[in-house]
Enzyme design. Sequence first.
Site, PDB file in Angstrom:
ATOM      1  N   LYS A 112      14.061  15.241 -10.300  1.00 14.34           N
ATOM      2  CA  LYS A 112      12.994  15.874 -11.070  1.00 14.34           C
ATOM      3  C   LYS A 112      12.417  14.926 -12.105  1.00 14.34           C
ATOM      4  O   LYS A 112      11.223  14.985 -12.405  1.00 14.34           O
ATOM      5  CB  LYS A 112      13.525  17.137 -11.748  1.00 14.34           C
ATOM      6  CG  LYS A 112      13.091  18.402 -11.015  1.00 14.34           C
ATOM      7  CD  LYS A 112      13.283  19.618 -11.878  1.00 14.34           C
ATOM      8  CE  LYS A 112      14.581  20.306 -11.523  1.00 14.34           C
ATOM      9  NZ  LYS A 112      14.811  21.545 -12.246  1.00 14.34           N
ATOM     10  N   GLU A 114      16.648  25.043 -13.225  1.00 16.74           N
ATOM     11  CA  GLU A 114      16.196  24.894 -14.601  1.00 16.74           C
ATOM     12  C   GLU A 114      14.667  24.829 -14.540  1.00 16.74           C
ATOM     13  O   GLU A 114      14.113  24.040 -13.772  1.00 16.74           O
ATOM     14  CB  GLU A 114      16.752  23.591 -15.208  1.00 16.74           C
ATOM     15  CG  GLU A 114      16.367  23.494 -16.662  1.00 16.74           C
ATOM     16  CD  GLU A 114      16.867  22.241 -17.372  1.00 16.74           C
ATOM     17  OE1 GLU A 114      17.626  21.462 -16.764  1.00 16.74           O
ATOM     18  OE2 GLU A 114      16.470  22.062 -18.532  1.00 16.74           O
ATOM     19  N   ARG A 152      24.037  16.727  -1.893  1.00 19.83           N
ATOM     20  CA  ARG A 152      22.615  17.000  -2.019  1.00 19.83           C
ATOM     21  C   ARG A 152      21.863  16.436  -0.823  1.00 19.83           C
ATOM     22  O   ARG A 152      22.349  15.551  -0.140  1.00 19.83           O
ATOM     23  CB  ARG A 152      21.967  16.438  -3.290  1.00 19.83           C
ATOM     24  CG  ARG A 152      22.782  15.622  -4.158  1.00 19.83           C
ATOM     25  CD  ARG A 152      22.182  15.058  -5.430  1.00 19.83           C
ATOM     26  NE  ARG A 152      20.834  15.307  -5.797  1.00 19.83           N
ATOM     27  CZ  ARG A 152      20.480  16.056  -6.838  1.00 19.83           C
ATOM     28  NH1 ARG A 152      21.389  16.654  -7.568  1.00 19.83           N
ATOM     29  NH2 ARG A 152      19.209  16.209  -7.143  1.00 19.83           N
TER      30      ARG A 152
HETATM   31  P1  ATP Z   1      17.787  16.681 -11.189  1.00 16.33           P
HETATM   32  O1  ATP Z   1      16.787  16.280 -10.121  1.00 16.33           O
HETATM   33  O2  ATP Z   1      17.428  16.148 -12.516  1.00 16.33           O
HETATM   34  O3  ATP Z   1      19.211  16.443 -10.773  1.00 16.33           O
HETATM   35  P2  ATP Z   1      17.995  19.348 -10.312  1.00 16.33           P
HETATM   36  O4  ATP Z   1      17.035  19.164  -9.194  1.00 16.33           O
HETATM   37  O5  ATP Z   1      19.443  19.357 -10.042  1.00 16.33           O
HETATM   38  O6  ATP Z   1      17.672  18.255 -11.385  1.00 16.33           O
HETATM   39  P3  ATP Z   1      18.181  22.123 -11.066  1.00 16.33           P
HETATM   40  O7  ATP Z   1      17.070  22.993 -11.497  1.00 16.33           O
HETATM   41  O8  ATP Z   1      19.393  22.078 -11.904  1.00 16.33           O
HETATM   42  O9  ATP Z   1      17.567  20.698 -11.039  1.00 16.33           O
HETATM   43  O10 ATP Z   1      18.582  22.486  -9.587  1.00 16.33           O
HETATM   44  C1  ATP Z   1      18.857  23.812  -9.196  1.00 16.33           C
HETATM   45  C2  ATP Z   1      19.843  23.837  -8.073  1.00 16.33           C
HETATM   46  O11 ATP Z   1      19.364  23.082  -6.967  1.00 16.33           O
HETATM   47  C3  ATP Z   1      21.159  23.223  -8.475  1.00 16.33           C
HETATM   48  O12 ATP Z   1      22.200  24.115  -8.103  1.00 16.33           O
HETATM   49  C4  ATP Z   1      21.245  21.957  -7.701  1.00 16.33           C
HETATM   50  O13 ATP Z   1      22.566  21.692  -7.331  1.00 16.33           O
HETATM   51  C5  ATP Z   1      20.363  22.223  -6.489  1.00 16.33           C
HETATM   52  N1  ATP Z   1      19.760  20.985  -6.024  1.00 16.33           N
HETATM   53  C6  ATP Z   1      18.995  20.142  -6.740  1.00 16.33           C
HETATM   54  N2  ATP Z   1      18.655  19.067  -6.018  1.00 16.33           N
HETATM   55  C7  ATP Z   1      19.198  19.234  -4.794  1.00 16.33           C
HETATM   56  C8  ATP Z   1      19.217  18.457  -3.583  1.00 16.33           C
HETATM   57  N3  ATP Z   1      18.569  17.288  -3.502  1.00 16.33           N
HETATM   58  N4  ATP Z   1      19.889  18.947  -2.532  1.00 16.33           N
HETATM   59  C9  ATP Z   1      20.526  20.134  -2.603  1.00 16.33           C
HETATM   60  N5  ATP Z   1      20.551  20.907  -3.699  1.00 16.33           N
HETATM   61  C10 ATP Z   1      19.907  20.470  -4.792  1.00 16.33           C
END
Ligand code: ATP
Length: 561
Positions: free
Chosen positions: A275, A39, A265
């Site tokens: 984020k 996003e 994650r």
């Molecule tokens: P937030 O931090 O608010 O949860 P987000 O980091 O998930 O937001 P997105 O832009 O939706 O924001 O993330 C894009 C992709 O990255 C998603 O498919 C998510 O699953 C993956 N992603 C985000 N954070 C991690 C992480 N710490 N480890 C692995 N994959 C991640």
Amino acid sequence: MNTEDNAVPDAVHDFIRDKIREDLTNGTVGSLVTRFPPEPNGYLHIGHAKSICLNFGVAREFGGHCNLRFDDTNPAKEDQEFIDAIQADVKWLDVGWDGDVKYASDNFEQLYEWAEHLIGEGLAYVEDLSAEEMREYRGTLTEPGRESPSRSRSVEENLDLFRRMRAGEFEDGARVLRAKIDMASGNINLRDPVLYRIIRAPHPRTGDTWCIYPTYDFAHGQTDAMEGITHSLCTLEFEDHRPLYDWLIENLPVPARPRQYEFSRLNMTHTVLSKRLLTQLVAEGHVAGWDDPRMPTVSGFRRRGVPSSAIHDFISRLSISKNEGTVEAAMLEHCIRDPLNDSALRRMGVLRPLKVVIENYPEGQVEEVDAVNNPRDETAGIRKVPFSREIYVERDDFMEDAPKKFFRLSLGREVRLRAAYFITCTDVIKDAAGEVIELRCTYDPETRGGDSPDGRKVKGTLHWVSAQHAVDAEVRLYNPLFVDENPGAAEDFRSVLNPESLETLSGCKLEPSLSDVAAGEVVQFERLGYFCVDPDASADNPVFNRTVGLRDSFARAMAKG
Ligand code: ATP
Ligand code: MG
């Protein structure tokens, strides 16, 4: 395409790769299509890098394709700046992305049609309750929800209201479109989730064409279907959303059937990877920006001088599984430091200079000594470093009442200057306040190159820079951003920020060759760590970032804290 003579690689095993291998072998899918769906409401962090390396990695390994797709469904929080930064980061990570960008917003019209389709099937309705009331009606984990009065509207009325939502007849937040599923479901995501909301904010791509936007939950699976995604890989927090995604796919005339698989994650010590929290660090000025070298962002690492290969090495050591865990930040540091130790050219820079006058060295004389560029790589050769009567050494390399084991400078002690001579301290000059401001030394002309013909040994070897040739520079040293190992667990994560995360040193003295380090190159300042040029640098104001120290900085931070 997977055929019998096109072997499915079986080098790496984890539950996702095993599933892909099985699906390709069985012919359940013809060829693999994955996507990385950020996003655009912030910059990418090291957790995203895990997802990027996985999605693009399996596509490459299995002869498939991976899309970079922006999930740009909430213009209230999204921005072109983020779209641009994310593309730059993915490009830099060098995962085989071919520059073709997809956007959920490319499909807004189709998504809208599918929302009308659900209404037509009696599977969606326009809700008048306020957000607050909807929360009340939703129930809890232990209590079922209640059905809203809006739930019994007719198809015609719902269609009329939804079209008027699109036409802009209602205020932001006045109405939403909800799926009609099951208010008593044990899975709260199935209690009539919101599919569309009214948001009046300019969208980076569609401008003011729309005032209603699909929720992530509605857009995501359908966009996957339109792109022909075969394996939709996401993190575990979406596991409970999968039944909703499946319900939508089953009830819509979508062209394909994506399947979702969830993995854990990445969490890392001494940092936050949410984020929301990273946005707060930037917005409140705790860091200089998203690409501040203290940030766990891809752009922060890049600015800090971390090679993308180090990020890949780090990610390849992580397990792809459903087990939640936290990785030591020291492991990432190790992945950065190790290859640099082999590849980085050695240079000399004095961060906190103390002047040394070599009294028996002829005034006005300059000679060039040969310094080895990289003891681990003979082909890196040698360079000439100017030596003269006045030099700088590191303030820390002198001590007045030095203990016996202090093998550096002290009155009467002898040390080796790297690639030059042995010097002995003969006098200490202080200012009125008693601060040491200069040392007087003598040198032994027989020791040029660093060896004494009489076999005399010295234990300490110091780095140094000739005063008249020194390049003045600013040097920025970075320490962990948080003193706490798990800042996310603190009541307020800002209370565990490390007040010493950034040390800015000015008036550092560098050997002349450091005035032409290329952007992106990392060199070792002997005894101090690895350094790169910061983009803030200019011809008259060189600025260096310390990429990483020579030793584990987290162990030190913990010992201090
Ligand atoms: P937030 O931090 O608010 O949860 P987000 O980091 O998930 O937001 P997105 O832009 O939706 O924001 O993330 C894009 C992709 O990255 C998603 O498919 C998510 O699953 C993956 N992603 C985000 N954070 C991690 C992480 N710490 N480890 C692995 N994959 C991640
Ligand atoms: Mg997310």
